[in-house]
Design an enzyme around this catalytic site. Structure first.
Site, mmCIF file in Angstrom:
data_model
loop_
_atom_site.group_PDB
_atom_site.id
_atom_site.type_symbol
_atom_site.label_atom_id
_atom_site.label_comp_id
_atom_site.label_asym_id
_atom_site.label_seq_id
_atom_site.Cartn_x
_atom_site.Cartn_y
_atom_site.Cartn_z
ATOM 1 C CG ASP A 43 24.993 34.212 42.422
ATOM 2 O OD1 ASP A 43 25.107 33.386 43.345
ATOM 3 O OD2 ASP A 43 25.469 35.364 42.474
ATOM 4 C CB CYS A 68 24.684 42.366 43.751
ATOM 5 S SG CYS A 68 24.618 41.942 45.493
ATOM 6 C CE1 TYR A 110 34.078 35.483 48.483
ATOM 7 C CE2 TYR A 110 33.489 34.830 50.702
ATOM 8 C CZ TYR A 110 33.460 35.746 49.680
ATOM 9 O OH TYR A 110 32.829 36.948 49.879
ATOM 10 C CG ASN A 121 17.582 53.688 46.632
ATOM 11 O OD1 ASN A 121 17.738 52.490 46.451
ATOM 12 N ND2 ASN A 121 17.123 54.182 47.767
ATOM 13 C CG HIS A 165 16.844 49.935 49.363
ATOM 14 N ND1 HIS A 165 16.440 51.250 49.366
ATOM 15 C CD2 HIS A 165 16.626 49.463 50.614
ATOM 16 C CE1 HIS A 165 15.985 51.561 50.569
ATOM 17 N NE2 HIS A 165 16.082 50.500 51.343
ATOM 18 C CD GLU A 203 24.433 36.138 46.988
ATOM 19 O OE1 GLU A 203 25.473 36.762 47.313
ATOM 20 O OE2 GLU A 203 23.284 36.641 47.035
#
Length: 247
Positions: A43, A68, A110, A121, A165, A203
Site C-alpha cells: 500500500d 481509505c 486472509y 464526504n 467517497h 493498494e
C-alpha cells in the site's frame, strides 16, 4: 520521561524503520507490504493530515486501489465509528436480503474480519469525488480524530455525511495483537512516530495482469521514486519495542 524523550531514546537497528519514521513525521509517502501469508499487497501510506490533492492524484494513478483512511481504535471508539459488517447485520434484522450479504465466519481468506467502517464526504464538499474534495475530507477526518483523542467532545455527523467517497477503516482494538492488516500496521507506525494516528492507505495494483502489484515490483517502484518500503514484520518488531519503552 516525556513521550518525546521516549521517541528520541529508541534506536532501531533496522534503518528501514528509522527512515520510515523520518518520512512519516515529515508527512511524506512511503510503502507498506503486509506479508506473504496475508493479502500479499503493498500500500501507498501517508499521514491523513499531510494529504494534498496531488497525493490523492498520485495514489489514484500509480497505486490504483481504494483510497481509505485508517483510524486509531481509541479515536474510532470516541467518534463512535461502526464496523460496516455490524451495520449491515443490524439492518438484516429488518431486511432479510441484507442479512444474507453480510460477511460470515470464513468468508475472508486472509483475516477474521474486515476493518471497513462507513464511507463519508465532508459536508463542505460538493460531490466529494474530485481529488481536492477527497483530500479535504481526509484532512478533516484527521482533524476530528485528533480532537477526539485530545479529550474534546466531537459530533462526527456535524462534519461528515454518508454515503460518501472516502472509506473509513477502524483499526482493531488490540491493534497488532489482534490483526496485522495495512490498517493496523499504518496506525502502529504512526503511534511509534508520535503523530496523529490517522493514516491514508491505498493498494498498489498491476496494470498488466489484473492482480495486486508484486512485492518485487513494488520495491522497484519505491526505489525509483525514493519511497521507503517496509514489510509488516518490521513494523511489528518496532512496535513491540516501542510498546515496551525499553529506554
Amino acid at each position: 520521561m516525556t513521550e518525546t524523550a521516549i521517541y528520541d531514546c529508541l534506536q532501531y537497528e533496522n534503518d528501514n524503520i528509522n527512515r520510515a519514521l523520518e518520512a512519516i513525521r515529515a508527512g511524506k509517502m512511503f510503502l507498506i507490504y503486509d506479508s506473504d501469508s496475508r493479502e500479499g499487497e503493498t500500500d501507498f501510506v501517508i499521514p491523513a493530515g499531510a494529504v494534498s490533492y496531488r497525493d490523492v492524484q498520485w495514489m489514484r494513478k500509480d497505486a490504483g486501489g481504494l483510497i481509505c483512511v485508517a483510524v486509531d481504535p481509541v479515536a474510532s471508539r470516541q467518534l463512535r465509528l461502526p464496523f460496516m459488517a455490524d451495520l449491515v447485520r443490524d439492518a438484516g434484522k429488518f431486511n432479510g436480503e441484507l442479512g444474507e450479504v453480510v460477511e460470515k465466519e470464513g468468508d475472508l481468506q486472509y483475516d477474521s474480519h474486515s476493518s471497513f467502517s462507513i464511507w463519508v464526504n465532508h459536508r463542505e464538499t460538493r460531490t466529494g469525488i474530485p481529488d481536492n474534495e477527497r483530500a479535504h475530507t481526509i484532512r478533516k477526518i484527521g482533524e476530528v480524530a485528533e480532537s477526539a483523542l485530545s479529550g474534546n467532545e466531537v459530533r462526527f455527523g456535524n462534519e461528515f455525511r454518508t454515503p460518501g467517497h472516502v472509506a473509513l477503516l477502524r483499526a482493531a482494538e488490540g491493534l497488532l495483537e489482534e490483526r496485522r492488516g495495512q490498517t493496523e500496521l499504518s496506525v502502529a507506525l504512526a503511534r511509534i512516530a508520535g503523530i496523529n494516528p490517522v493514516m491514508v492507505v491505498c493498494e498498489m495494483l498491476d496494470d498488466f495482469n489484473g492482480k495486486a502489484l508484486s512485492k518485487e515490483d513494488a520495491k522497484e517502484y519505491g526505489q525509483k521514486h525514493g519511497l521507503v518500503f517496509l514489510e509488516g514484520q518490521e513494523i511489528v518488531d518496532a512496535y513491540m519495542l516501542w510498546a515496551g519503552k525499553e529506554c
